[in-house]
Motif scaffolding. Structure first.
Motif, PDB file in Angstrom:
ATOM      1  N   UNK A  36     -29.186  10.406 -13.452  1.00  0.00           N
ATOM      2  CA  UNK A  36     -30.203  10.823 -14.422  1.00  0.00           C
ATOM      3  C   UNK A  36     -29.573  11.790 -15.407  1.00  0.00           C
ATOM      4  N   UNK A  37     -29.662  11.430 -16.684  1.00  0.00           N
ATOM      5  CA  UNK A  37     -28.900  12.118 -17.707  1.00  0.00           C
ATOM      6  C   UNK A  37     -27.597  11.373 -17.884  1.00  0.00           C
ATOM      7  N   UNK A  38     -27.711  10.041 -17.974  1.00  0.00           N
ATOM      8  CA  UNK A  38     -26.532   9.176 -18.002  1.00  0.00           C
ATOM      9  C   UNK A  38     -25.807   9.210 -19.343  1.00  0.00           C
ATOM     10  N   UNK A  39     -26.396   9.865 -20.351  1.00  0.00           N
ATOM     11  CA  UNK A  39     -25.812  10.015 -21.675  1.00  0.00           C
ATOM     12  C   UNK A  39     -25.490   8.643 -22.266  1.00  0.00           C
ATOM     13  N   UNK A  40     -24.244   8.390 -22.670  1.00  0.00           N
ATOM     14  CA  UNK A  40     -23.930   7.096 -23.304  1.00  0.00           C
ATOM     15  C   UNK A  40     -23.270   6.117 -22.340  1.00  0.00           C
ATOM     16  N   UNK A  41     -23.315   6.437 -21.059  1.00  0.00           N
ATOM     17  CA  UNK A  41     -22.775   5.528 -20.050  1.00  0.00           C
ATOM     18  C   UNK A  41     -21.285   5.605 -19.844  1.00  0.00           C
ATOM     19  N   UNK A  82     -28.540   2.876 -10.789  1.00  0.00           N
ATOM     20  CA  UNK A  82     -29.508   3.012 -11.873  1.00  0.00           C
ATOM     21  C   UNK A  82     -29.077   4.132 -12.805  1.00  0.00           C
ATOM     22  N   UNK A  83     -29.015   3.832 -14.097  1.00  0.00           N
ATOM     23  CA  UNK A  83     -28.702   4.807 -15.135  1.00  0.00           C
ATOM     24  C   UNK A  83     -29.994   5.166 -15.854  1.00  0.00           C
ATOM     25  N   UNK A  84     -30.340   6.443 -15.846  1.00  0.00           N
ATOM     26  CA  UNK A  84     -31.584   6.921 -16.444  1.00  0.00           C
ATOM     27  C   UNK A  84     -31.239   7.770 -17.660  1.00  0.00           C
ATOM     28  N   UNK A  85     -31.722   7.367 -18.843  1.00  0.00           N
ATOM     29  CA  UNK A  85     -31.421   8.116 -20.065  1.00  0.00           C
ATOM     30  C   UNK A  85     -32.636   8.079 -21.000  1.00  0.00           C
ATOM     31  N   UNK A  86     -33.218   9.247 -21.291  1.00  0.00           N
ATOM     32  CA  UNK A  86     -34.409   9.290 -22.146  1.00  0.00           C
ATOM     33  C   UNK A  86     -34.141   9.304 -23.648  1.00  0.00           C
ATOM     34  N   UNK A  87     -32.973   9.787 -24.061  1.00  0.00           N
ATOM     35  CA  UNK A  87     -32.688   9.877 -25.501  1.00  0.00           C
ATOM     36  C   UNK A  87     -32.467   8.479 -26.063  1.00  0.00           C
ATOM     37  N   UNK A  88     -33.267   8.043 -27.047  1.00  0.00           N
ATOM     38  CA  UNK A  88     -33.139   6.669 -27.552  1.00  0.00           C
ATOM     39  C   UNK A  88     -31.789   6.367 -28.183  1.00  0.00           C
ATOM     40  N   UNK A  89     -31.178   7.336 -28.845  1.00  0.00           N
ATOM     41  CA  UNK A  89     -29.866   7.091 -29.445  1.00  0.00           C
ATOM     42  C   UNK A  89     -28.809   6.918 -28.361  1.00  0.00           C
ATOM     43  N   UNK A  90     -28.824   7.807 -27.382  1.00  0.00           N
ATOM     44  CA  UNK A  90     -27.857   7.692 -26.287  1.00  0.00           C
ATOM     45  C   UNK A  90     -28.053   6.392 -25.512  1.00  0.00           C
ATOM     46  N   UNK A  91     -29.312   6.023 -25.295  1.00  0.00           N
ATOM     47  CA  UNK A  91     -29.580   4.810 -24.522  1.00  0.00           C
ATOM     48  C   UNK A  91     -29.100   3.570 -25.265  1.00  0.00           C
ATOM     49  N   UNK A  92     -29.252   3.566 -26.577  1.00  0.00           N
ATOM     50  CA  UNK A  92     -28.775   2.442 -27.386  1.00  0.00           C
ATOM     51  C   UNK A  92     -27.265   2.290 -27.222  1.00  0.00           C
TER      52      UNK A  92
END
Length: 303
Positions: A124-129, A147-157
């Protein structure tokens, strides 16, 4: 349809008409193109998530406050929010790196678990992977998944483009034992759920993000056994840990950032000690806890 377009272009091409008709033609063509793209994207999404009609009929707010083990919530997460692991090659900026973690957390966890292969993690807080990842080494070299959990839409993209061999979810871990939607402040590696004192501060980039309890996500993945929980959620770490029904899950190692926890690092140590964990080490801003039964087996030479 072909005849209609031929007549239209013939009419537009008549002498004296093209200069006036060209802007209108471009506009119509653009609108039709957008409609066509939206149709195909929607059709692709529908075919990708074959779910029961009752799940489609539910809105996000229908789950606000729902119990974290509610079957409809679990189905909703599984069908509409979990992204499957990549089946293609990795797409890393630095593919020759081995351990991407900031202070050697991955290698430390490998040592604690005696080089275990095929493990399962939640980060959780996977940043940009890739950058600062506590799990990429385990995934690439030891065949782990998770499981990679990332809430920031830019980082998740960005994360989605890395080709990670683990599930991913664009969400945050809920600080409450039920799902909720929160205001999230985007700030590269420092993004966090907005607190009450920040709500009237106009500075920054904010978005609304769904939060799901960790237990709900595990049920959606059909597992309650985790080898590593890596928790870096910029201050909500203790709250997230308190949502876990410890009698229903097995978590062997917990790597948790303590720097931004309002209650302080000692509160984390006290809480996890009560749940049967021993502090193994401190690396940078992270505590690494190990279940006491694993420590005992290690001391006895049985692990």
């Amino acid at each position: 349809m072909g005849g209609v377009w031929e007549e239209w272009w013939w009419w537009c091409a008549r002498p004296g008409r093209l200069p006036r008709a060209a802007p209108l033609t471009i506009l119509i063509a653009t609108v039709l193109t957008i409609i066509t793209l939206l149709f195909f994207l929607n059709a692709k999404g529908l075919s990708r998530h074959p779910v029961p009609h009752q799940v489609w009929d539910l809105e996000d707010h229908d789950f606000d406050g729902a119990p974290q083990n509610h079957p409809d919530l679990v189905s909703y997460i599984r069908q509409l929010h979990l992204l499957a692991p990549s089946t293609g090659p990795y797409n890393l900026h630095n593919p020759n790196f081995s351990d991407f973690s900031q202070n050697g957390q991955s290698k430390k966890i490998e040592k604690i678990l005696k080089g275990k292969r095929g493990g399962f993690f939640v980060e959780a807080g996977a940043y940009n992977g890739e950058e600062l990842s506590n799990t990429l080494y385990l995934e690439r070299h030891l065949g782990w998944t998770g499981l990679l959990v990332e809430p920031d839409p830019w980082n998740f993209w960005t994360l989605r483009k890395r080709g990670r061999k683990s599930h991913a979810v664009h969400a945050c871990l809920s600080p409450s034992p039920y799902p909720k939607e929160v205001t999230f402040k985007q700030s590269d590696t420092m993004g966090h759920i907005v607190s009450g004192s920040e709500e009237n501060n106009p500075h920054g980039i904010f978005t609304r993000v769904k939060c799901f309890p960790l237990y709900s996500l595990l049920l959606a993945l059909n597992t309650t056994s985790i080898d590593l929980l890596s928790l870096d959620v910029e201050g909500a770490e203790l709250q997230v840990l308190k949502t876990i029904p410890w009698e229903k899950v097995i978590i062997r190692v917990v790597c948790v950032e303590y720097k931004h926890v309002p209650e302080g690092g000692q509160a984390l140590i006290t809480y996890l000690k009560e749940k049967g964990y021993a502090l193994d080490s401190t690396l940078g801003d992270d505590f690494i806890f190990v279940r006491k039964d694993i420590v005992e087996r290690q001391n006895e030479g049985n692990l």
